[in-house]
Design a protein around this motif. Structure first.
Motif, PDB file in Angstrom:
ATOM      1  N   VAL A  25       4.607 -24.269   7.760  1.00 45.50           N
ATOM      2  CA  VAL A  25       5.592 -25.297   7.440  1.00 45.50           C
ATOM      3  C   VAL A  25       6.736 -25.217   8.449  1.00 45.50           C
ATOM      4  CG1 VAL A  25       7.255 -26.046   5.694  1.00 45.50           C
ATOM      5  CG2 VAL A  25       4.976 -25.275   5.007  1.00 45.50           C
ATOM      6  N   LEU A  26       6.967 -24.002   8.906  1.00 48.51           N
ATOM      7  CA  LEU A  26       8.090 -23.787   9.812  1.00 48.51           C
ATOM      8  C   LEU A  26       7.785 -22.580  10.686  1.00 48.51           C
ATOM      9  CD1 LEU A  26      11.074 -24.866  10.187  1.00 48.51           C
ATOM     10  CD2 LEU A  26      11.759 -22.894   8.861  1.00 48.51           C
ATOM     11  N   ARG A  27       8.071 -22.712  11.984  1.00 46.95           N
ATOM     12  CA  ARG A  27       7.916 -21.561  12.864  1.00 46.95           C
ATOM     13  C   ARG A  27       9.172 -21.458  13.730  1.00 46.95           C
ATOM     14  NH1 ARG A  27       3.683 -22.638  16.637  1.00 46.95           N
ATOM     15  NH2 ARG A  27       2.137 -22.361  15.013  1.00 46.95           N
ATOM     16  N   VAL A  28       9.725 -20.260  13.778  1.00 49.47           N
ATOM     17  CA  VAL A  28      10.965 -20.039  14.522  1.00 49.47           C
ATOM     18  C   VAL A  28      10.729 -18.936  15.536  1.00 49.47           C
ATOM     19  CG1 VAL A  28      13.391 -19.378  14.333  1.00 49.47           C
ATOM     20  CG2 VAL A  28      12.324 -20.660  12.477  1.00 49.47           C
ATOM     21  N   ARG A  29      11.150 -19.194  16.783  1.00 41.83           N
ATOM     22  CA  ARG A  29      10.955 -18.188  17.838  1.00 41.83           C
ATOM     23  C   ARG A  29      12.264 -17.955  18.587  1.00 41.83           C
ATOM     24  NH1 ARG A  29       7.455 -16.771  15.540  1.00 41.83           N
ATOM     25  NH2 ARG A  29       5.221 -17.029  15.799  1.00 41.83           N
ATOM     26  N   GLY A  30      12.697 -16.704  18.594  1.00 38.12           N
ATOM     27  CA  GLY A  30      13.838 -16.312  19.430  1.00 38.12           C
ATOM     28  C   GLY A  30      15.114 -17.077  19.132  1.00 38.12           C
ATOM     29  N   ASP A  45      12.814 -14.346  14.763  1.00 35.33           N
ATOM     30  CA  ASP A  45      11.531 -15.034  14.597  1.00 35.33           C
ATOM     31  C   ASP A  45      11.222 -15.168  13.106  1.00 35.33           C
ATOM     32  OD1 ASP A  45      11.390 -14.835  17.308  1.00 35.33           O
ATOM     33  OD2 ASP A  45       9.913 -13.210  17.325  1.00 35.33           O
ATOM     34  N   LEU A  46      10.535 -16.239  12.790  1.00 38.93           N
ATOM     35  CA  LEU A  46      10.113 -16.403  11.391  1.00 38.93           C
ATOM     36  C   LEU A  46       8.953 -17.377  11.357  1.00 38.93           C
ATOM     37  CD1 LEU A  46      10.929 -15.745   8.360  1.00 38.93           C
ATOM     38  CD2 LEU A  46      12.008 -18.002   8.366  1.00 38.93           C
ATOM     39  N   GLU A  47       8.017 -17.103  10.473  1.00 39.93           N
ATOM     40  CA  GLU A  47       6.955 -18.069  10.246  1.00 39.93           C
ATOM     41  C   GLU A  47       6.783 -18.214   8.750  1.00 39.93           C
ATOM     42  OE1 GLU A  47       3.919 -18.242  13.201  1.00 39.93           O
ATOM     43  OE2 GLU A  47       2.380 -18.255  11.642  1.00 39.93           O
ATOM     44  N   VAL A  48       6.820 -19.458   8.297  1.00 34.37           N
ATOM     45  CA  VAL A  48       6.680 -19.708   6.860  1.00 34.37           C
ATOM     46  C   VAL A  48       5.461 -20.583   6.645  1.00 34.37           C
ATOM     47  CG1 VAL A  48       7.828 -20.492   4.773  1.00 34.37           C
ATOM     48  CG2 VAL A  48       9.194 -19.693   6.700  1.00 34.37           C
ATOM     49  N   VAL A 235       9.391 -10.098   2.741  1.00 30.88           N
ATOM     50  CA  VAL A 235      10.815  -9.791   2.770  1.00 30.88           C
ATOM     51  C   VAL A 235      11.219  -9.557   4.223  1.00 30.88           C
ATOM     52  CG1 VAL A 235      12.601  -8.130   2.140  1.00 30.88           C
ATOM     53  CG2 VAL A 235      10.895  -8.816   0.452  1.00 30.88           C
ATOM     54  N   VAL A 236      12.301 -10.235   4.634  1.00 29.48           N
ATOM     55  CA  VAL A 236      12.817 -10.065   5.993  1.00 29.48           C
ATOM     56  C   VAL A 236      14.202  -9.452   5.881  1.00 29.48           C
ATOM     57  CG1 VAL A 236      13.518 -11.245   8.097  1.00 29.48           C
ATOM     58  CG2 VAL A 236      11.489 -12.030   6.847  1.00 29.48           C
ATOM     59  N   PHE A 237      14.374  -8.273   6.474  1.00 29.56           N
ATOM     60  CA  PHE A 237      15.675  -7.609   6.430  1.00 29.56           C
ATOM     61  C   PHE A 237      16.410  -7.847   7.734  1.00 29.56           C
ATOM     62  CE2 PHE A 237      18.298  -3.781   7.273  1.00 29.56           C
ATOM     63  CZ  PHE A 237      19.218  -3.955   6.238  1.00 29.56           C
ATOM     64  N   LEU A 238      17.526  -8.555   7.625  1.00 35.06           N
ATOM     65  CA  LEU A 238      18.340  -8.878   8.804  1.00 35.06           C
ATOM     66  C   LEU A 238      19.571  -8.000   8.815  1.00 35.06           C
ATOM     67  CD1 LEU A 238      17.907 -12.616   8.509  1.00 35.06           C
ATOM     68  CD2 LEU A 238      18.608 -11.785  10.717  1.00 35.06           C
ATOM     69  N   ASP A 239      19.935  -7.544  10.002  1.00 35.06           N
ATOM     70  CA  ASP A 239      21.223  -6.870  10.134  1.00 35.06           C
ATOM     71  C   ASP A 239      21.741  -7.140  11.538  1.00 35.06           C
ATOM     72  OD1 ASP A 239      23.453  -5.422   9.572  1.00 35.06           O
ATOM     73  OD2 ASP A 239      22.483  -3.458   9.686  1.00 35.06           O
ATOM     74  N   ASP A 240      23.002  -7.491  11.616  1.00 36.05           N
ATOM     75  CA  ASP A 240      23.644  -7.689  12.910  1.00 36.05           C
ATOM     76  C   ASP A 240      22.895  -8.705  13.774  1.00 36.05           C
ATOM     77  OD1 ASP A 240      25.710  -7.224  14.593  1.00 36.05           O
ATOM     78  OD2 ASP A 240      24.823  -5.453  15.543  1.00 36.05           O
ATOM     79  N   GLY A 241      22.372  -9.743  13.132  1.00 33.91           N
ATOM     80  CA  GLY A 241      21.787 -10.832  13.890  1.00 33.91           C
ATOM     81  C   GLY A 241      20.363 -10.627  14.377  1.00 33.91           C
ATOM     82  N   VAL A 242      19.744  -9.537  13.961  1.00 30.20           N
ATOM     83  CA  VAL A 242      18.334  -9.332  14.335  1.00 30.20           C
ATOM     84  C   VAL A 242      17.531  -8.929  13.101  1.00 30.20           C
ATOM     85  CG1 VAL A 242      18.757  -8.700  16.733  1.00 30.20           C
ATOM     86  CG2 VAL A 242      18.768  -6.933  14.967  1.00 30.20           C
ATOM     87  N   VAL A 243      16.217  -9.146  13.182  1.00 25.06           N
ATOM     88  CA  VAL A 243      15.344  -8.693  12.106  1.00 25.06           C
ATOM     89  C   VAL A 243      15.091  -7.200  12.303  1.00 25.06           C
ATOM     90  CG1 VAL A 243      13.062  -8.874  11.075  1.00 25.06           C
ATOM     91  CG2 VAL A 243      14.255 -10.938  11.851  1.00 25.06           C
ATOM     92  N   VAL A 244      15.535  -6.415  11.348  1.00 24.37           N
ATOM     93  CA  VAL A 244      15.352  -4.971  11.456  1.00 24.37           C
ATOM     94  C   VAL A 244      13.971  -4.578  10.947  1.00 24.37           C
ATOM     95  CG1 VAL A 244      16.199  -2.736  10.630  1.00 24.37           C
ATOM     96  CG2 VAL A 244      17.817  -4.552  11.233  1.00 24.37           C
ATOM     97  N   GLU A 245      13.549  -5.236   9.904  1.00 25.07           N
ATOM     98  CA  GLU A 245      12.278  -4.861   9.282  1.00 25.07           C
ATOM     99  C   GLU A 245      11.758  -6.035   8.483  1.00 25.07           C
ATOM    100  OE1 GLU A 245      12.626  -1.183   7.308  1.00 25.07           O
ATOM    101  OE2 GLU A 245      10.528  -1.082   6.714  1.00 25.07           O
TER     102      GLU A 245
END
Lengths: 283, 221
Positions: A25-30, A45-48, A235-245
């Protein structure tokens, strides 16, 4: 419930089960976003996929709300590529025409932390405004759909009330119904329970869980880890503007690899727990 | 005393008719045109376009920085020297509309800015364009906020129409002046004119209350 209740419920459920075949439905890169000199998102990055529920978690200031708001163009990214469901990418390293932003925006609907209901319209009008004024659907049909959706969240009898006459939890359920009535491909939730009194949180989460079970595709910024654990597919863990895990909730939320994730979870889940060996001095 | 009362009563209809055929229509028409103008000017200022916003700012500055009487004189007595000769009525309507436009533009701009950003965002996320969001979501909320200050503007305008008497519009005050000159009863006639203005404004204030109550029904009780 009447058959008009959710005309497309079956369709969405099918979509969920057949998600492997369909494109995302959605793909996000960089994805990057700066406010002035401050870089809030630094390459996310994210893919849903259809039917997925993605929970975005992270400390305040991590950029998770900003990230969510770039997914429907409320914030215009400073860089990166976002590809909506139609597969035609929006490249934010160049100026993106307004109609492309609309293409992105129109595939989703959003539920806000502060509800943002329209105070001058009744509950029913709040829900039908988009379908009737924007999507040009038949007013009578939109009204029926709205009443059915309100019935599903237990608010059919408040259809003629004004938002100010409702509790926070009721307002947020109207906010959810307002989003559902647009029949979007993607539902975005921005900390939907953070502004609620604790005893009102449950009703809203119950509605969201029901939506997830029905196969709606959702991206949820939340501090409700219990909800994320039970409902999210990722689950996407974000910290300080980046995906940490990122990963399955049982992994990220129960057995995280990254120290930063562990620290965050410990603070959130059990503030009184004694610090473990990997805890930073400030934990 | 008897003759004073008699004069007062005999003058009442000419003065009231001056209000009915001139003061009130002049105020209503000028206010309607002025409001439309004000909305355009307010949107220009909020447009983010430097030229539009600069023009709007200049217009508001000139209107607010010059006396209404001078504006009236420029339109009625000044323009003819540029070859533009206007009758008293059109002159008055032009000057009053431009004047209301300048003041009301600031009111409307502030009212639009008072609507929380989240309302715009919510409107956008249900697919509304900027124009539709403005019309359906933001302006109705801004309208409620702007009723008290715009009522002030309107009440001021009603009283300011008395200035039109100097450009030969036979409105309320000009009627009173004419009777005063003939009868030599200045105090009586000017008090009578003041009374009629006051009565009109009392009615307008009552109307403002009704309007505020109507628009307030969705706000916390």
């Amino acid at each position: 419930m009447s058959p008009t209740d959710r005309p497309d419920a079956g369709d969405r459920a099918d979509g969920a089960t057949g998600a492997g075949g369909a494109g995302p439905v959605l793909r996000v890169r960089g994805l990057r976003k700066s406010f002035g000199d401050v870089e809030v998102l630094r390459g996310v990055d994210l893919e849903v996929r259809r039917g997925e529920v993605v929970a975005l978690v992270g400390p305040s200031g991590s950029g998770k709300t900003t990230f969510l708001r770039t997914l429907n163009g409320l914030e215009v990214p400073s860089g990166g590529v976002v590809t909506p469901r139609d597969g035609r990418p929006l490249d934010f390293d160049r100026p993106v025409p307004k109609r492309d932003l609309l293409r992105l925006r129109d595939q989703s609907a959003m539920v806000f932390q502060q509800f943002n209901l329209f105070p001058h319209l009744t509950v029913l009008q709040n829900v039908t405004e988009g379908p009737v004024r924007v999507q040009r659907r038949d007013p009578a049909e939109a009204r029926e759909q709205a009443l059915a959706l309100l019935g599903r969240v237990g608010l059919r009898d408040r259809a003629d009330a004004y938002p100010v006459e409702l509790s926070g939890g009721q307002q947020q359920r109207v906010g959810i119904v307002r989003a559902l009535a647009l029949e979007p491909d993607l539902l975005l939730f921005d900390e939907p329970t953070s502004a609620l009194d604790p005893e009102l949180v449950g009703d809203v989460l119950a509605v969201m869980r029901q939506l997830a079970d029905e196969g709606w595709t959702m991206v949820v910024v939340t501090h409700e880890l219990d909800f994320a654990r039970r409902v999210a597919s990722e689950v996407v863990f974000l910290d300080d503007g980046v995906v940490v895990e990122r990963g399955r909730p049982e992994d990220v939320l129960t057995d995280p690899r990254e120290p930063r994730t562990r620290r965050f979870l410990r603070r959130l889940l059990d503030p009184l727990d004694e610090p473990g060996p990997e805890a930073a001095p400030d934990a | 005393m008897q003759s004073s009362l008699d004069l007062f009563l005999r003058s009442l209809w000419p003065i009231a008719s001056g209000a009915l055929v001139a003061t009130i229509p002049l105020a209503l028409v000028s206010f309607a045109i002025g409001l439309a103008l004000a909305l355009v000017v307010a949107l220009m200022r909020l447009s983010g376009n430097a030229v539009l916003s600069g023009v709007a700012r200049f217009y508001v500055s000139v209107i607010r920085g010059t006396p209404l009487l001078v504006q009236l004189f420029i339109v009625f007595y000044g323009l003819p020297s540029l070859g533009v000769r206007l009758d008293p009525w059109p002159s008055a309507i032009i000057a009053f509309s431009l004047n209301v436009g300048g003041y009301a533009a600031e009111v409307i701009r502030a009212a639009i800015l008072s609507v929380p950003k989240g309302q715009w965002e919510a409107a956008h996320t249900i697919g509304m364009s900027r124009g539709l969001a403005l019309r359906r979501i933001v302006l109705p909320q801004a309208a409620r906020v702007s009723v008290p200050p715009l009522s002030n503007t309107f009440i001021s305008l009603v009283k300011d129409t008395s200035l039109a008497s100097v450009i030969l519009v036979t409105e309320l005050f000009r009627q009173a002046r004419q009777i005063a000159t003939v009868s030599n009863e200045f105090m009586l006639l000017y008090l009578e004119a003041a009374l009629v203005y006051w009565l009109i404004c009392l009615v307008l204030s009552a109307g403002q209350n009704v309007l505020e109550k109507r628009l307030d029904r969705h706000v916390a009780h």
